[in-house]
Scaffold this motif. Structure first.
Motif, short mmCIF file in Angstrom:
data_model
loop_
_atom_site.label_atom_id
_atom_site.label_comp_id
_atom_site.label_asym_id
_atom_site.label_seq_id
_atom_site.Cartn_x
_atom_site.Cartn_y
_atom_site.Cartn_z
N ALA A 1 0.83 -1.21 0.00
CA ALA A 1 0.00 0.00 0.00
C ALA A 1 0.86 1.26 0.00
O ALA A 1 0.55 2.24 -0.68
CB ALA A 1 -0.93 -0.01 1.21
N ALA A 2 1.96 1.23 0.76
CA ALA A 2 2.86 2.38 0.81
C ALA A 2 3.52 2.61 -0.54
O ALA A 2 3.72 3.76 -0.96
CB ALA A 2 3.93 2.16 1.88
N ALA A 3 3.88 1.53 -1.23
CA ALA A 3 4.51 1.66 -2.54
C ALA A 3 3.59 2.38 -3.52
O ALA A 3 4.04 3.18 -4.35
CB ALA A 3 4.89 0.28 -3.08
N ILE A 4 2.29 2.09 -3.42
CA ILE A 4 1.30 2.77 -4.27
C ILE A 4 1.04 4.18 -3.77
O ILE A 4 1.08 5.16 -4.52
CB ILE A 4 -0.02 1.97 -4.30
N GLY A 5 0.79 4.30 -2.48
CA GLY A 5 0.35 5.57 -1.91
C GLY A 5 1.40 6.65 -1.90
O GLY A 5 1.07 7.84 -2.03
N GLN A 6 2.69 6.29 -1.76
CA GLN A 6 3.73 7.31 -1.70
C GLN A 6 3.80 8.09 -3.00
O GLN A 6 3.93 9.32 -3.00
CB GLN A 6 5.08 6.67 -1.39
N SER A 7 3.69 7.39 -4.12
CA SER A 7 3.73 8.09 -5.41
C SER A 7 2.49 8.97 -5.60
O SER A 7 2.59 10.06 -6.18
CB SER A 7 3.85 7.08 -6.55
N ILE A 8 1.36 8.50 -5.09
CA ILE A 8 0.13 9.30 -5.18
C ILE A 8 0.27 10.58 -4.35
O ILE A 8 -0.07 11.68 -4.81
CB ILE A 8 -1.08 8.49 -4.71
N MET B 1 3.03 12.17 -3.47
CA MET B 1 3.98 13.10 -4.06
C MET B 1 3.42 13.76 -5.32
O MET B 1 3.72 14.93 -5.59
CB MET B 1 5.29 12.38 -4.38
N GLU B 2 2.61 13.03 -6.06
CA GLU B 2 1.98 13.62 -7.24
C GLU B 2 1.08 14.78 -6.84
O GLU B 2 1.10 15.85 -7.46
CB GLU B 2 1.18 12.55 -7.98
N HIS B 3 0.29 14.57 -5.78
CA HIS B 3 -0.59 15.63 -5.30
C HIS B 3 0.21 16.81 -4.75
O HIS B 3 -0.10 17.97 -5.05
CB HIS B 3 -1.54 15.08 -4.22
N TYR B 4 1.22 16.51 -3.93
CA TYR B 4 2.04 17.58 -3.36
C TYR B 4 2.72 18.39 -4.47
O TYR B 4 2.77 19.62 -4.41
CB TYR B 4 3.11 17.00 -2.43
N SER B 5 3.24 17.71 -5.46
CA SER B 5 3.95 18.40 -6.54
C SER B 5 3.03 19.38 -7.25
O SER B 5 3.41 20.53 -7.52
CB SER B 5 4.50 17.37 -7.53
N ALA B 6 1.81 18.94 -7.54
CA ALA B 6 0.85 19.81 -8.23
C ALA B 6 0.43 20.99 -7.36
O ALA B 6 0.33 22.13 -7.84
CB ALA B 6 -0.37 19.00 -8.66
N LEU B 7 0.21 20.73 -6.07
CA LEU B 7 -0.25 21.80 -5.17
C LEU B 7 0.84 22.84 -4.93
O LEU B 7 0.56 24.05 -4.92
CB LEU B 7 -0.72 21.19 -3.85
N PHE B 8 2.08 22.40 -4.73
CA PHE B 8 3.16 23.36 -4.51
C PHE B 8 3.51 24.11 -5.80
O PHE B 8 3.93 25.27 -5.76
CB PHE B 8 4.40 22.66 -3.96
N ALA B 9 3.31 23.45 -6.94
CA ALA B 9 3.61 24.09 -8.22
C ALA B 9 2.73 25.32 -8.45
O ALA B 9 3.14 26.26 -9.14
CB ALA B 9 3.43 23.10 -9.36
N ALA B 10 1.54 25.31 -7.86
CA ALA B 10 0.65 26.47 -7.99
C ALA B 10 1.27 27.71 -7.37
O ALA B 10 0.91 28.84 -7.74
CB ALA B 10 -0.69 26.16 -7.34
N ALA C 1 11.10 18.04 -2.86
CA ALA C 1 12.01 16.91 -2.98
C ALA C 1 11.54 15.80 -2.04
O ALA C 1 11.18 16.08 -0.89
CB ALA C 1 13.44 17.31 -2.63
N GLN C 2 11.50 14.59 -2.52
CA GLN C 2 11.09 13.45 -1.70
C GLN C 2 12.30 12.83 -1.02
O GLN C 2 13.31 12.55 -1.66
CB GLN C 2 10.39 12.40 -2.56
N ILE C 3 12.19 12.59 0.30
CA ILE C 3 13.24 11.90 1.05
C ILE C 3 12.57 10.81 1.88
O ILE C 3 11.70 11.10 2.71
CB ILE C 3 14.01 12.86 1.97
N LEU C 4 12.97 9.55 1.66
CA LEU C 4 12.45 8.42 2.41
C LEU C 4 13.55 7.89 3.32
O LEU C 4 14.66 7.61 2.85
CB LEU C 4 11.95 7.32 1.47
#
Length: 381
Positions: A77-84, A86-95, A101-104
């Motif tokens: 679930a984490a493997a799927i959810g982490q990319s989701i 970051m995709e949302h964060y990237s779009a929201l911050f881009a506004a 930057a992602q750090i795990l």
């Protein structure tokens, strides 16, 4: 806080503040969080986001109706959810024209000194280039012995590593109460506390959400850890895009923990907080993350020199050595009163035993543990 009055702030947000009750990302909640962080960034502050939510965001796509219980299912679930996420964060911050930057991280990234130093250097460089690091535990590869338990502690350790001015833990409760406010209408909030007391630990309850792993108890423990390395903490709620600005201005919806003398707080109703200086990155690693390779026992004279005169530990004060360790390993130090600290030993165990048995033996170093590589316990300074 630097000379311009700008702050370095670590914000931790949990799964319940990001995900829908049925799982998946809550776009409205995430948008509010990014708006609030952008408000801090707009004032010139540096912000690091420690974000949970990978498992909560991804388990629906695996066909689960609720957060899974097995390690394998959580990792998937984490493997799927982490990319989701970051995709949302990237779009929201881009506004706001902000880059992220992602750090795990895992526990081993902290226990290994070289990786710990590289993590610090990487995050520092990102902040210097106006990039917002978004940090999460690497749930996809983590196993029980490598986990932080919850992201409250991960955020605390990151805040200490980066010498943050304040660690903000966002939750669905507006601070610490003397009893559970969900079941007790007469519960009273602790608005400001100097330090984490036994009373506060006793009233901290269990997890309040099925989506996350950490309740108020984990937040209290994380706040205590942050305070021990010189970082103040706020535990509270995010209700508007100005909420984080309110926190650093002293009007946040929650509980302030530590010395907030640099923030415009009314301290008339709180006990005077102990001023604690920031602990160096190396000393934090020694105290919180390093593996303990052995023990040194010292006499009362050495204890007095270390604790009262702030001296280094000399071989002459060591009465016995336990364990087999190499030069550069971290060892614990015990005095007649018990454990007093730990540090990096400049001798290997075999040579140190020989020196103790033959004080006239030539010593390659003067100190067994130099003061700069020593931390006192239970407090780190």
């Amino acid at each position: 806080m630097n000379q311009t009055g700008k702050m370095r702030i670590v914000v931790k947000v949990g799964s319940s503040s990001l995900a829908k009750k049925q799982g998946g990302c809550d776009q409205q909640k995430m948008s509010l969080l990014v708006d609030a962080i952008a408000a801090l960034r707009g004032e010139g502050h540096e912000v690091v986001l420690v974000s949970s939510g990978a498992v909560a965001s991804g388990y629906c796509l695996l066909g689960y109706e609720q957060r899974p219980r097995t390690i394998v299912a959580k990792q998937a679930a984490a493997a799927i959810g982490q990319s989701i996420l970051m995709e949302h964060y990237s779009a929201l911050f881009a506004a706001y024209n902000y880059h992220i930057a992602q750090i795990l991280l895992t526990r081993s990234d902290f226990s290994n000194q070289e990786r710990y130093r590289h993590a610090f250097q990487t995050m520092s460089l990102l902040l210097s280039r106006n990039i917002t690091p978004i940090i999460n535990e690497n749930d996809t590869v983590s196993v029980a012995e490598l986990t932080f338990g919850d992201n409250d502690m991960l955020g605390s350790l990151v805040a200490g590593m980066l010498h943050a001015d304040i660690y903000i833990i966002l939750t669905d409760t507006d601070g610490i109460y003397n009893k559970d406010p969900r079941n007790n209408p007469d519960a009273k909030r602790f608005d400001k506390v100097a330090t984490i007391t036994d009373e506060i630990k006793a009233v901290a309850g269990g997890s309040g959400s099925s989506l996350g792993t950490g309740g108020m108890q984990s937040k209290v423990i994380a706040a205590e850890t942050a305070l021990n390395v010189g970082t103040r903490t706020f535990i509270g709620r995010l209700s508007s895009k100005d909420s984080l600005l309110h926190v650093i201005n002293g009007t946040g919806e929650g509980t302030y923990i530590g010395d907030f003398g640099g923030i415009n707080l009314d301290t008339s109703t709180t006990h005077a907080a102990e001023k604690r200086e920031s602990v160096s990155t190396q000393k934090q690693w020694i105290a919180l993350h390093s593996a303990i390779a052995g023990r040194l026992h010292v006499d009362a004279g050495a204890q007095e020199a270390i604790q009262q005169r702030k001296s280094s530990l000399l071989p002459a004060g060591i009465t016995s050595v336990e364990g087999d360790f190499s030069q550069g390993d971290v060892v614990e130090v015990y005095a007649p009163t018990g454990l007093i600290g730990r540090g990096v030993c400049r001798y290997d165990s075999e040579l140190l035993r020989q020196i103790i048995s033959d004080p006239q033996r030539e010593k390659p170093f003067t100190e067994a543990i130099h003061r700069d590589q020593w931390v006192s316990l239970p407090h780190l300074i």
